[in-house]
Design an enzyme around this catalytic site. Sequence first.
Site, PDB file in Angstrom:
ATOM      1  N   TYR A 161      -5.142 -10.265  14.111  1.00 20.64           N
ATOM      2  CA  TYR A 161      -5.054  -9.142  13.167  1.00 20.64           C
ATOM      3  C   TYR A 161      -6.116  -8.098  13.485  1.00 20.64           C
ATOM      4  CZ  TYR A 161      -5.108  -6.512   8.802  1.00 20.64           C
ATOM      5  OH  TYR A 161      -5.082  -5.498   7.877  1.00 20.64           O
TER       6      TYR A 161
ATOM      7  N   LYS B 236      -5.334  -4.358  14.996  1.00 23.03           N
ATOM      8  CA  LYS B 236      -5.655  -3.216  14.144  1.00 23.03           C
ATOM      9  C   LYS B 236      -6.635  -2.283  14.851  1.00 23.03           C
ATOM     10  CE  LYS B 236      -4.721  -2.326  10.409  1.00 23.03           C
ATOM     11  NZ  LYS B 236      -3.646  -1.428   9.882  1.00 23.03           N
TER      12      LYS B 236
ATOM     13  N   ILE C 170       0.835  -1.206   0.000  1.00 23.68           N
ATOM     14  CA  ILE C 170       0.000   0.000   0.000  1.00 23.68           C
ATOM     15  C   ILE C 170       0.866   1.250   0.000  1.00 23.68           C
ATOM     16  CG2 ILE C 170      -1.683   1.343   1.328  1.00 23.68           C
ATOM     17  CD1 ILE C 170      -2.843  -1.313   2.332  1.00 23.68           C
TER      18      ILE C 170
END
Length: 314
Positions: A147, A151, A23
Amino acid sequence: MAGDGTVLTRRPVVAVLGATGSIGMHLVSAFEARGYRVLAVARKRSPLVAGCEFIELDLSATPSAEIARILTAADAPLMVNAAGGWLASLEENRLAHVEVVERLLGAAALMPAPPRFVQIGSIHEYGPVPHGAVIDESFEPKPQTPYGLTKLAGSNAVLRATRAGHVHGVVLRAVNVFGPGAAGGSFLGSVVRRLRELPAGDRLRLKVSRSERDFVDVRDLADAVVRATESAVTGRAVNIGRGEALDMRRMLELLVVEAGRDPGALELFSGPVDSKGGDWTRADVRLANRLLGWAPTTSVRQSLRDMWEAAAER
């Protein structure tokens, strides 16, 4: 002033953290295309971001005071956090998605003025949702995976720091990302790699769950990040996605077509698979359109085609 008499406005410096990732490299390109001076920060140099100022820095091991010194010296009032990724253990996820964010926020608190801080979060912060649900920002986050949990912790830290006045923060909760340079640790990224390594005449057998997931092209995500950086939106999370649930089996069939491979090169069979999220995601992206003027523009087939071609170039 430009040669045609147009007055050029000097844009501020934006620090892209995690600039060499799948990204981050697109963020660098998107900001440079808009006339920003980019300070790319990552652990190792990469030719993918060779055209901008680069600082080799391990954010997980650098004190906040040193990060603040570097960003202040670069006169970078804009920060975009694209660090992290698909990691295995809880400790790896905690280090990348919580500790790094806390170090960055600690640095922001030491800077002369609160910087603009865009955190790239994840739709998986919401956790599993009922099949058919359209996930808007009012959904209460209930992640269940390492995850998703980490996050969410990082995103919440950004929102707390915003309330405390240390940053002007906004969180973009992105759906699954695909397109050129897709992360090798992602499902589609791994399929592209395995297809490219597949000997002629062989078949790739893949176990695929009965899942439908929202995807967004990485370039559309980068556009959303630039818009968020330039906007006055602060102190909230905004979903970024296509706003549709795509059948994973159909996605793989389209990938084979766009790759120009024989459809028989892929053999799909059903079964449970390990996943960072649930079997259904569909983001409500109306808030992103209203607040940022953003909407996805890249077709699914174009994203798959460009993902395949970019893998060959790399």
